[in-house]
Design a protein around this motif. Structure first.
Motif, mmCIF file in Angstrom:
data_model
loop_
_atom_site.group_PDB
_atom_site.id
_atom_site.type_symbol
_atom_site.label_atom_id
_atom_site.label_comp_id
_atom_site.label_asym_id
_atom_site.label_seq_id
_atom_site.Cartn_x
_atom_site.Cartn_y
_atom_site.Cartn_z
ATOM 1 N N ARG A 128 -58.994 -16.887 67.333
ATOM 2 C CA ARG A 128 -57.469 -16.681 67.224
ATOM 3 C C ARG A 128 -57.050 -17.527 68.617
ATOM 4 O O ARG A 128 -56.526 -16.962 69.263
ATOM 5 C CB ARG A 128 -57.078 -15.310 67.240
ATOM 6 N N GLN B 107 -55.511 -8.406 62.319
ATOM 7 C CA GLN B 107 -55.662 -9.476 63.110
ATOM 8 C C GLN B 107 -56.172 -8.851 64.592
ATOM 9 O O GLN B 107 -56.817 -7.797 64.565
ATOM 10 C CB GLN B 107 -54.305 -10.138 63.584
ATOM 11 N N LYS C 89 -57.024 -16.757 62.066
ATOM 12 C CA LYS C 89 -58.330 -17.010 62.433
ATOM 13 C C LYS C 89 -58.704 -18.237 61.961
ATOM 14 O O LYS C 89 -58.610 -18.429 60.808
ATOM 15 C CB LYS C 89 -59.350 -15.936 61.947
#
Length: 232
Positions: free
Chosen positions: A111, A165, A210
């Motif tokens: 990320r 996330q 991602k």
């Protein structure tokens, strides 16, 4: 005063991505992808130290110069067979610095577009939270359930659904305890949930996605270059 530490598990091969080079070392604007994930954490004044957890046989890390990331970064070659094992090993490595009540932020190497605003929001909103929580975004797209022939079986309600996330932020002592007992989850929050606790959802944004497939590299590069132009 409680401190904030970060752990970035980076021992995986990124098999869905394809190729011989692990996904975290794929190039974005001339740097390996993991550089940007680490830079976001090292740049934050809230983070005291960052551990990157590599595979014991990693042969790519030493090919790059990481000195620009500064003194906060520590490298440990103790990655495990799973994400949870790598995080648990990283927590063990951090034992010399972290206390049970300190915060630990676990962030994905893949990320690279974590913003300082989202990182600050996570730390601020969870400062007094008894459990901890994660960055996440509410699902906006219509969800379809597929059958065995890859045809639509039904439409699923997206009401109340969020996409998880990272970073995922929990107390050091809690995270060590739940990962030791519930090691089968796909992320840290699932281990905390298995222990009967409810992590808080802190709203992030879609830019913190991602990288999963090669086409995602270009999208990440565009986001990072756009931010660099704004900062100039």
């Amino acid at each position: 005063m409680l401190r904030h530490f970060a752990i970035v598990p980076a021992a995986g091969s990124g098999s869905r991505f394809g190729g011989e080079t692990p996904k975290q070392y794929q190039s974005i604007a001339g740097r390996p992808m993991i550089y940007y994930s680490l830079a976001a954490l090292c740049r934050s004044s809230r983070i005291d130290r960052v551990w990157v957890v590599l595979s014991p046989d990693d042969r790519w890390w030493r090919q790059y110069d990481w000195t620009s990331l500064g003194h906060k970064l520590e490298t440990v070659y103790c990655g495990g067979a799973s994400r949870s094992a790598s995080v648990a090993n990283g927590l063990h490595a951090a034992a010399t610095a972290a206390h049970d009540d300190d915060w630990v932020l676990v962030h994905d190497a893949a990320r690279p577009c974590l913003s300082q605003a989202n990182l600050a929001a996570l730390c601020d909103e969870l400062a007094d939270d008894p459990v901890g929580g994660i960055l996440a975004v509410p699902l906006a797209d219509t969800l379809k359930r597929a059958d065995d022939q890859q045809r639509v079986a039904r439409t699923e309600s997206r009401h109340g659904l969020w996409q998880a996330q990272t970073p995922q932020m929990f107390r050091y002592g809690l995270l060590r305890r739940v990962l030791a007992e519930y090691a089968d989850g796909t992320d840290e929050a699932s281990a905390v949930e298995a222990a009967g606790l409810q992590p808080r959802l802190v709203r992030g944004d879609a830019s913190n996605f991602k990288v999963t497939y090669p086409a995602d590299l270009r999208q990440a590069e565009q986001i990072l270059q756009g931010r660099a132009r704004v900062d100039e």
